[in-house]
Design a protein around this motif. Structure first.
Motif, short mmCIF file in Angstrom:
data_model
loop_
_atom_site.label_atom_id
_atom_site.label_comp_id
_atom_site.label_asym_id
_atom_site.label_seq_id
_atom_site.Cartn_x
_atom_site.Cartn_y
_atom_site.Cartn_z
N PRO A 75 0.83 -1.20 0.00
CA PRO A 75 0.00 0.00 0.00
C PRO A 75 0.87 1.25 0.00
CG PRO A 75 0.13 -0.88 2.23
CD PRO A 75 0.89 -1.84 1.33
N PRO A 76 0.30 2.39 -0.41
CA PRO A 76 1.09 3.62 -0.41
C PRO A 76 1.47 4.02 1.02
CG PRO A 76 -1.16 4.02 -1.21
CD PRO A 76 -1.04 2.57 -0.90
N ARG A 77 2.76 4.16 1.24
CA ARG A 77 3.28 4.53 2.56
C ARG A 77 4.40 5.55 2.39
NH1 ARG A 77 -0.74 2.34 4.64
NH2 ARG A 77 -0.69 0.29 5.61
N ASP A 78 4.43 6.51 3.29
CA ASP A 78 5.44 7.56 3.24
C ASP A 78 6.24 7.62 4.53
OD1 ASP A 78 4.60 8.54 0.69
OD2 ASP A 78 2.94 9.57 1.67
N GLU A 79 7.46 8.10 4.40
CA GLU A 79 8.28 8.44 5.55
C GLU A 79 8.41 9.95 5.58
OE1 GLU A 79 11.41 4.83 6.24
OE2 GLU A 79 11.96 6.32 4.75
N TYR A 80 8.72 10.47 6.75
CA TYR A 80 8.89 11.91 6.94
C TYR A 80 10.30 12.16 7.45
CZ TYR A 80 3.94 11.91 6.26
OH TYR A 80 2.69 11.74 5.71
N HIS A 81 11.07 12.90 6.65
CA HIS A 81 12.46 13.17 6.98
C HIS A 81 12.66 14.66 7.22
CE1 HIS A 81 14.02 9.15 6.02
NE2 HIS A 81 12.98 9.11 5.21
N LEU A 82 13.52 14.95 8.17
CA LEU A 82 13.84 16.35 8.47
C LEU A 82 14.56 16.98 7.29
CD1 LEU A 82 15.14 15.73 12.06
CD2 LEU A 82 13.19 17.20 11.50
N THR A 83 14.20 18.22 7.00
CA THR A 83 14.93 19.02 6.03
C THR A 83 16.02 19.77 6.80
OG1 THR A 83 13.49 20.91 6.41
CG2 THR A 83 12.84 19.37 4.64
N GLU A 84 16.82 20.54 6.10
CA GLU A 84 17.82 21.36 6.79
C GLU A 84 17.13 22.28 7.79
OE1 GLU A 84 21.41 24.55 5.90
OE2 GLU A 84 20.25 23.76 4.22
N ARG A 85 16.01 22.86 7.38
CA ARG A 85 15.25 23.75 8.27
C ARG A 85 14.81 22.98 9.52
NH1 ARG A 85 10.23 27.21 5.97
NH2 ARG A 85 11.96 28.25 4.96
N GLY A 86 14.37 21.75 9.34
CA GLY A 86 13.96 20.93 10.47
C GLY A 86 15.12 20.56 11.37
N ARG A 87 16.26 20.21 10.78
CA ARG A 87 17.45 19.88 11.59
C ARG A 87 17.94 21.10 12.37
NH1 ARG A 87 18.22 17.08 6.86
NH2 ARG A 87 19.65 18.65 6.02
N ASP A 88 17.77 22.28 11.79
CA ASP A 88 18.18 23.51 12.49
C ASP A 88 17.31 23.81 13.71
OD1 ASP A 88 20.29 24.01 10.79
OD2 ASP A 88 19.29 25.61 9.67
N PHE A 89 16.23 23.07 13.87
CA PHE A 89 15.34 23.24 15.02
C PHE A 89 15.91 22.59 16.29
CE2 PHE A 89 11.44 22.32 17.49
CZ PHE A 89 10.92 23.61 17.55
N LYS A 90 16.92 21.73 16.14
CA LYS A 90 17.45 20.97 17.29
C LYS A 90 17.89 21.86 18.45
CE LYS A 90 20.37 17.02 18.31
NZ LYS A 90 21.24 15.98 17.72
N PRO A 91 18.64 22.94 18.22
CA PRO A 91 19.03 23.77 19.37
C PRO A 91 17.83 24.43 20.07
CG PRO A 91 20.28 24.40 17.40
CD PRO A 91 19.28 23.38 16.98
N VAL A 92 16.79 24.72 19.31
CA VAL A 92 15.58 25.29 19.91
C VAL A 92 14.96 24.27 20.86
CG1 VAL A 92 13.27 26.20 19.43
CG2 VAL A 92 15.16 26.72 17.88
N LEU A 93 14.87 23.02 20.41
CA LEU A 93 14.32 21.96 21.23
C LEU A 93 15.18 21.72 22.46
CD1 LEU A 93 11.91 19.98 21.11
CD2 LEU A 93 13.50 18.32 20.18
N HIS A 94 16.49 21.74 22.29
CA HIS A 94 17.39 21.55 23.43
C HIS A 94 17.25 22.69 24.44
CE1 HIS A 94 20.41 18.51 21.50
NE2 HIS A 94 19.27 17.96 21.86
N ALA A 95 17.10 23.91 23.95
CA ALA A 95 16.91 25.05 24.85
C ALA A 95 15.61 24.90 25.64
CB ALA A 95 16.92 26.36 24.06
N LEU A 96 14.56 24.47 24.99
CA LEU A 96 13.28 24.28 25.67
C LEU A 96 13.37 23.15 26.69
CD1 LEU A 96 10.40 25.40 25.71
CD2 LEU A 96 9.79 23.62 24.09
N LEU A 97 14.06 22.07 26.33
CA LEU A 97 14.25 20.96 27.25
C LEU A 97 15.01 21.43 28.50
CD1 LEU A 97 15.36 17.39 26.35
CD2 LEU A 97 16.55 18.63 28.12
N ALA A 98 16.08 22.17 28.32
CA ALA A 98 16.88 22.65 29.45
C ALA A 98 16.06 23.60 30.32
CB ALA A 98 18.14 23.33 28.94
#
Length: 169
Positions: A75-98
């Protein structure tokens, strides 16, 4: 007529929130940064209704944070991969976690950031790349940038009001 939210004033914080400010979006990006790519992984990890997950994934794709890639035709199935913009979100997430660990976890830290090579717990802090100083230092403030509209210029001082660093001749 009732507005759906704040009007776009050119504020980068508001623009960012329009793309990732909804709670499910943050959690989907958190899981994507941890390696999740498939619909069923997100659904299982987040215990989210399928219709809500579908809507949030579509929004994150439209915002350029994720890209959809077909991995099965029948059946039709998709994966979702981070773009560069999405990968650049990591420090934001880490700041919120801290911040959450520091101010909203009276029972203690449930998730921490660890250096894979040393096993040491990281202590996230945002720093200015040029000076190496933490952005929490009172020397840093917000200023209207070159593309600021009138509303932003009324709210923040101009960059030109601050001393400019000049290279030695």
């Amino acid at each position: 007529m009732k507005r759906a939210g704040p009007a776009d004033t050119g504020c980068p914080v508001l623009r960012s929130l329009k793309h990732v400010g909804e709670g499910w979006s943050f959690l989907i990006l958190r899981d994507a940064l941890a390696g999740a790519t498939r619909f069923d992984e997100f659904q299982r990890n987040l215990d989210i209704a399928p219709n809500i997950l579908t809507t949030r994934l579509k929004s994150l794709v439209e915002s350029g944070l994720l890209e959809r890639r077909r991995y099965s035709e029948r059946p039709p199935r998709d994966e979702y991969h981070l773009t560069e913009r999405g990968r650049d979100f990591k420090p934001v997430l880490h700041a919120l976690l801290a911040w959450g660990n520091r101010h909203l976890a009276p029972e203690g830290e449930s998730v921490v950031i660890v250096n894979r090579e040393t096993g040491e717990q990281a202590e996230p802090v945002m720093v200015d790349r040029r000076s190496g100083r933490p952005l929490s230092d009172p020397v840093f403030t917000n200023a209207a940038g070159p593309a600021a509209n009138e509303r932003i210029r009324r709210r923040y001082p101009s960059m030109n009001q601050f001393p400019q660093h000049r290279e030695a001749d």
